[in-house]
Write a protein that holds these residues in place. Structure first.
Motif, PDB file in Angstrom:
ATOM      1  N   LYS A 113      -2.057  -7.004  -4.021  1.00 15.60           N
ATOM      2  CA  LYS A 113      -1.349  -5.754  -3.743  1.00 15.60           C
ATOM      3  C   LYS A 113      -2.196  -4.563  -4.181  1.00 15.60           C
ATOM      4  N   GLY A 114      -1.823  -3.392  -3.715  1.00  5.38           N
ATOM      5  CA  GLY A 114      -2.594  -2.198  -4.015  1.00  5.38           C
ATOM      6  C   GLY A 114      -2.635  -1.870  -5.500  1.00  5.38           C
ATOM      7  N   ASP A 151      -9.823  -1.612  -4.124  1.00  7.80           N
ATOM      8  CA  ASP A 151      -8.505  -1.085  -3.770  1.00  7.80           C
ATOM      9  C   ASP A 151      -7.345  -1.927  -4.278  1.00  7.80           C
ATOM     10  N   THR A 152      -7.581  -3.226  -4.472  1.00  9.69           N
ATOM     11  CA  THR A 152      -6.474  -4.081  -4.884  1.00  9.69           C
ATOM     12  C   THR A 152      -6.361  -4.127  -6.409  1.00  9.69           C
TER      13      THR A 152
END
Length: 486
Positions: free
Chosen positions: A354-355, A208-209
């Motif tokens: 972060k995403g 996800d990151t």
């Protein structure tokens, strides 16, 4: 020796009282040969820390059966492995050619016996109506022991290996019949893996990151680099090209995503990747020239048996010999170690946490903006050839940056990669023509046969026309591209 035997098989676990079902009636089976029983004894070799096993590679010396000798098996996809063989030779000495093919995995460590497997094999060949093998079914009673450990392990397994006439449909039908009789998909992909209690290490996947996405991509490219290493050593078609592409993708990702992977810790790796790409390029460029001119000669109706073209082939062979030396050097192994460390413990920045859906669009757009800037520079360039070359490099970087983001951004990233690739290919076709013309000019100074000199002149005219035609498409191609939509 060549990696020319692709082994496609499926394995099944079976209980002691399992009865192998009749295989008559399976698609294409016209004859079932009488069973043959073989007693096989195989000694497996690996490094002390089992580096080959971690990649799903097996190296063994096997006595008994119809293919006694040394066998090296390297994964090639689901249910398939590339197999190379060598004569029995000496019991404790791995043949140099096989040892060389796993050098990128072993990296100087010693290969030694790690396990012994004794197998009683009942073998049945299934033939089509021409007498050509569809498959070979092996019912194996296996006993194995690990060197330095007490005790033995025993089990039974069944293998179905496709023959010359067999296909995946046959494998599916055979599996259905075996399962119905009580067989189960094997708990391990190889006998050695089952004995050692380990399966190949999985390639790190994205997450996800932003850091997960970048490192997952890097892991895939490092795996590709290693996968094509043995093939490049064997001079197999397209292997050097694919190896160089993987090298360039890693280097490009480290540059385009330096906001995610700290550049201070990767500059040295990028420099070494550039070195490796240049070494691979020395072979690939000659390979491309030879194939390119061979096709051109066919187009214009001239024979390919020309001295100047043979000279390219000789230089290509010399470049392959040089590459094989390079791929044995400690410098290359150190680079592979550094890449493994980069994936295992990546030097990530704060933005990496972060995403991925937030950070990756920014970095893809940044690469695209550089391409736009490079395109503008062409129109006002004093040295237009250099500007076009820089634009091509920018297009390639934008393409690779977008390809990395595809698992996260989907079709929008695919569109960016597709647009960048189209621009790259137009400029690449032009550059190929320029390189071809340069080579023809040089060849013309060395030929002595008038007929060959005439042919070179014809080819030069063809290359010039094609190069001009390619570059004339640049602006139209650029107008058809669109910036990232995210």
């Amino acid at each position: 020796m060549a990696m020319n035997h692709l082994e496609i098989e499926r394995k099944y676990d079976a209980d002691a009282d399992f009865a192998v079902p009749e295989m008559d009636g399976l698609p294409g089976v016209a004859e079932t040969e009488p069973p043959k029983v073989h007693r096989l004894s195989a000694t497996y070799f690996d490094t002390e820390d089992q580096r080959l096993a971690s990649y799903g590679i097996t190296l063994r010396r096997r006595r008994g059966g119809e293919d006694a000798g040394w066998h090296l098996k390297i994964p090639a996809g689901p249910d398939s492995r590339n197999e190379l063989r060598a004569p029995l030779g000496r019991a404790q000495v791995v043949p140099a050619k096989l040892a060389g093919l796993v050098a990128a995995y072993v990296r100087g460590a010693s290969l030694r016996p790690i396990a012994v497997l004794e197998t009683v094999r009942t073998e049945i060949r299934l033939l089509d109506d021409r007498g050509v093998p569809l498959a070979e079914l092996a019912d194996d009673l296996v006993t194995g022991r690990v060197m330095g450990q007490d005790g033995e392990s025993s089990w039974r397994e069944v293998e179905v290996e496709l023959g010359e006439a067999g296909g995946l449909d046959f494998l599916k039908a055979a599996e259905k019949r075996l399962k119905k009789a009580g067989a189960r998909p094997a708990s391990s992909g190889s006998k050695l893996g089952r004995l050692l209690g380990r399966e190949p290490d999985e390639v790190r996947k994205g997450g996800d990151t932003a850091g997960d996405a970048v490192v997952g991509y890097l892991a895939e490219q490092v795996a590709a680099l290693l996968r094509y290493d043995p093939r490049a050593r064997l001079a197999e078609f397209d292997a050097v090209h694919r190896m160089r592409v993987a090298t360039r993708r890693i280097r490009s990702a480290l540059q385009s995503y330096r906001a995610i992977v700290d550049r201070k810790h990767t500059d040295e790796v990028r420099a070494e990747l550039k070195w490796l790409a240049e070494e691979l390029g020395a072979v690939r460029d000659l390979e491309v020239l030879r194939m390119h001119f061979t096709a051109r000669l066919e187009e214009v109706g001239e024979p390919a048996e020309q001295d100047w073209l043979k000279s390219i082939g000789r230089h290509e062979e010399a470049a392959y010999r040089r590459l094989n030396v390079v791929l044995k050097e400690p410098r290359y192994f150190a680079l592979l170690d550094a890449l493994d460390a980069l994936v295992a413990e990546p030097p990530l920045t704060e933005r990496a946490e972060k995403g991925a859906t937030v950070e990756l669009p920014k970095l893809v757009k940044r690469s695209w903006k550089r391409l736009v800037k490079a395109h503008r520079a062409v129109a006002n360039a004093e040295h237009v050839e250099e500007a076009r070359h820089e634009m091509r490099k920018s297009a390639k970087k934008a393409r690779y940056a977008a390809e990395l983001a595809v698992p996260v951004l989907g079709q929008a990233a695919k569109d960016v990669a597709k647009n960048a690739k189209r621009v790259q290919e137009v400029l690449g076709d032009y550059q190929d023509g320029v390189i071809a013309m340069d080579h023809l000019r040089d060849a013309a100074t060395r030929v002595t046969e008038r007929s060959e000199a005439f042919t070179i002149g014809v080819l030069y005219g063809v290359e010039r026309c094609e190069a001009l035609r390619s570059i004339s498409k640049l602006e139209a191609t650029w107008e058809e591209t669109s910036p990232p939509s995210f």
